[in-house]
Design a protein around this motif. Structure first.
Motif, PDB file in Angstrom:
ATOM      1  N   UNK A   8       0.835  -1.197   0.000  1.00 29.41           N
ATOM      2  CA  UNK A   8       0.000   0.000   0.000  1.00 29.41           C
ATOM      3  C   UNK A   8       0.870   1.248   0.000  1.00 29.41           C
ATOM      4  N   UNK A   9       0.557   2.167  -0.872  1.00 29.63           N
ATOM      5  CA  UNK A   9       1.258   3.451  -0.924  1.00 29.63           C
ATOM      6  C   UNK A   9       0.411   4.504  -0.213  1.00 29.63           C
ATOM      7  N   UNK A  10       0.952   5.033   0.881  1.00 31.78           N
ATOM      8  CA  UNK A  10       0.260   6.082   1.622  1.00 31.78           C
ATOM      9  C   UNK A  10       0.778   7.453   1.194  1.00 31.78           C
ATOM     10  N   UNK A  11      -0.069   8.462   1.384  1.00 27.45           N
ATOM     11  CA  UNK A  11       0.317   9.849   1.149  1.00 27.45           C
ATOM     12  C   UNK A  11      -0.044  10.651   2.401  1.00 27.45           C
ATOM     13  N   UNK A  12       0.536  11.826   2.579  1.00 25.53           N
ATOM     14  CA  UNK A  12       0.175  12.634   3.750  1.00 25.53           C
ATOM     15  C   UNK A  12      -1.323  12.964   3.741  1.00 25.53           C
ATOM     16  N   UNK A  13      -1.931  12.901   4.918  1.00 27.27           N
ATOM     17  CA  UNK A  13      -3.358  13.186   5.034  1.00 27.27           C
ATOM     18  C   UNK A  13      -3.578  14.633   5.448  1.00 27.27           C
ATOM     19  N   UNK A  14      -4.793  15.112   5.245  1.00 26.91           N
ATOM     20  CA  UNK A  14      -5.153  16.489   5.576  1.00 26.91           C
ATOM     21  C   UNK A  14      -5.051  16.786   7.071  1.00 26.91           C
ATOM     22  N   UNK A  15      -5.031  15.748   7.916  1.00 26.34           N
ATOM     23  CA  UNK A  15      -5.004  15.962   9.363  1.00 26.34           C
ATOM     24  C   UNK A  15      -3.622  16.331   9.890  1.00 26.34           C
ATOM     25  N   UNK A  16      -2.600  16.248   9.037  1.00 22.97           N
ATOM     26  CA  UNK A  16      -1.291  16.745   9.444  1.00 22.97           C
ATOM     27  C   UNK A  16      -0.305  15.676   9.851  1.00 22.97           C
ATOM     28  N   UNK A  17       0.696  16.091  10.607  1.00 22.49           N
ATOM     29  CA  UNK A  17       1.845  15.255  10.937  1.00 22.49           C
ATOM     30  C   UNK A  17       1.423  13.914  11.536  1.00 22.49           C
ATOM     31  N   UNK A  18       1.964  12.851  10.960  1.00 18.35           N
ATOM     32  CA  UNK A  18       1.714  11.503  11.464  1.00 18.35           C
ATOM     33  C   UNK A  18       0.523  10.817  10.846  1.00 18.35           C
ATOM     34  N   UNK A  19      -0.330  11.565  10.139  1.00 19.85           N
ATOM     35  CA  UNK A  19      -1.516  10.985   9.510  1.00 19.85           C
ATOM     36  C   UNK A  19      -1.243  10.743   8.026  1.00 19.85           C
ATOM     37  N   UNK A  20      -1.550   9.522   7.594  1.00 18.66           N
ATOM     38  CA  UNK A  20      -1.365   9.132   6.206  1.00 18.66           C
ATOM     39  C   UNK A  20      -2.676   8.552   5.699  1.00 18.66           C
ATOM     40  N   UNK A  21      -2.862   8.575   4.386  1.00 22.49           N
ATOM     41  CA  UNK A  21      -4.079   7.977   3.841  1.00 22.49           C
ATOM     42  C   UNK A  21      -3.786   7.299   2.508  1.00 22.49           C
ATOM     43  N   UNK A  22      -4.691   6.430   2.123  1.00 23.80           N
ATOM     44  CA  UNK A  22      -4.589   5.747   0.839  1.00 23.80           C
ATOM     45  C   UNK A  22      -5.988   5.480   0.317  1.00 23.80           C
ATOM     46  N   UNK A  23      -6.144   5.498  -0.995  1.00 19.17           N
ATOM     47  CA  UNK A  23      -7.442   5.224  -1.612  1.00 19.17           C
ATOM     48  C   UNK A  23      -7.625   3.727  -1.817  1.00 19.17           C
ATOM     49  N   UNK A  24      -8.835   3.261  -1.570  1.00 21.76           N
ATOM     50  CA  UNK A  24      -9.216   1.879  -1.839  1.00 21.76           C
ATOM     51  C   UNK A  24     -10.190   1.904  -3.003  1.00 21.76           C
ATOM     52  N   UNK A  25      -9.901   1.130  -4.030  1.00 18.84           N
ATOM     53  CA  UNK A  25     -10.721   1.157  -5.245  1.00 18.84           C
ATOM     54  C   UNK A  25     -11.605  -0.081  -5.341  1.00 18.84           C
TER      55      UNK A  25
END
Length: 322
Positions: A8-25
């Motif tokens: 899984x490739x995560x990117x920085x999330x809008x919530x800031x430092x330490x939060x990452x997100x990824x899309x599930x298709x």
């Protein structure tokens, strides 16, 4: 065993430092392209325990204090924005549109597979309001899941907050109509002061996206009414929970017509007596917990109240997921 998943490739999330997100298709549905979004906040120390959190109706994951409380207790935290909510909403979609709650099984299952692939072997599944209903049924439909070790339901949507006549006649007939006219809108009946009681720009202390968690939502689609009603019928018959289950709710429900203290010290969305009634119909290791002066989303209550929420929650978890 969990399914094999690609890295899984995560990117920085809008919530800031330490939060990452990824899309599930997922495959296209009746509106076209569909995604969900998994947000991650890792604990400071490596752990085999994780939380998977599902938000409520007209909602998304933004409760950073909750995530960080879990991190402090040695849990990696994962929040899932369901399809058509929050981060997952696409321009061609109607917000929150659903025809059966089982539509969400795909993203919950994929999220659990990802969590398992990241070396977690013990998951607390938890959900708020509609998310509490969704996660209760997911746990009931997947007994003895290899990862799910406990369930926490925060003010779960086990029944409509309506009169007896509305519940017996109105909701069933609206549900039937929703089968044929899913996009027809009907007054939501949601109390106007709920979001106002929470947002920092209004009367509250929390900062969140008012496009994703709207101040007003006067009309709901009949497809949503039908999806909830069909799910609640199963809860009302009683379900067996194979994992320890904690059902939390406020100590009282009010329906304020004007702004006042009730909006920030009671549940103004659901009837807590209904939550208790149907939680008691479930079988298994079920525990109820009433929180004095809690609001509908208990972790957004006033500071002394939510401190009580976390004290009771982690006391229970330390016994059930030690």
């Amino acid at each position: 065993m969990t399914a094999t998943v690609q890295k899984i490739e995560y990117r920085p999330d809008i919530l800031g430092t330490g939060y990452e997100c990824t899309d599930l298709e997922f495959p296209d549905d009746y509106e076209g392209k569909v995604i969900a979004t998994l947000v991650r906040k890792k604990a400071k120390k490596q752990t085999s325990k994780a939380v998977l959190y599902i938000h409520g109706f007209i909602d998304y994951f933004f409760q950073t204090e909750m995530a960080e409380k879990f991190n402090e207790q040695g849990f990696d935290f994962y929040g899932l924005d369901l399809r058509k909510y929050g981060r997952s909403h696409l321009s061609h979609q109607q917000f929150y549109n659903v025809r059966h709650l089982s539509e969400y099984d795909a993203e919950i299952s994929k999220a659990l597979d990802i969590i398992g692939s990241e070396k977690q072997d013990s998951v607390l599944l938890c959900g708020h309001s509609t998310g509490g209903l969704i996660t209760t049924l997911y746990a009931a439909h997947h007994p003895y899941h290899p990862l799910i070790k406990a369930l926490w339901a925060n003010s779960p949507f086990y029944d409509f907050n309506k009169t007896t006549i509305e519940k017996k006649l109105g909701i069933p007939n609206l549900s039937l109509l929703g089968k044929f006219l899913p996009n027809l809108k009907f007054p939501s009946g949601l109390n106007r002061w709920y979001t106002s009681s929470l947002h920092i720009s209004l009367h509250g202390e929390w900062n969140f996206n008012l496009e994703w968690k709207k101040e007003r939502y006067p009309y709901a689609h009949l497809s949503f009414v039908r999806a909830i009603y069909e799910a609640q019928k199963e809860i009302h018959k009683g379900v067996y929970m194979s994992v320890p289950t904690l059902v939390m709710h406020s100590h009282r429900t009010t329906n304020p017509k004007n702004w006042g203290v009730d909006a920030q010290s009671s549940d103004i969305i659901l009837d807590v007596k209904d939550i208790e009634k149907y939680a008691l119909k479930m079988s298994g290791n079920i525990q109820l917990c009433s929180i004095e002066n809690g609001v509908h989303d208990l972790v957004l209550s006033a500071l002394p109240v939510r401190e009580k929420v976390y004290t009771e929650l982690f006391k229970w978890l330390n016994l059930k997921m030690a």
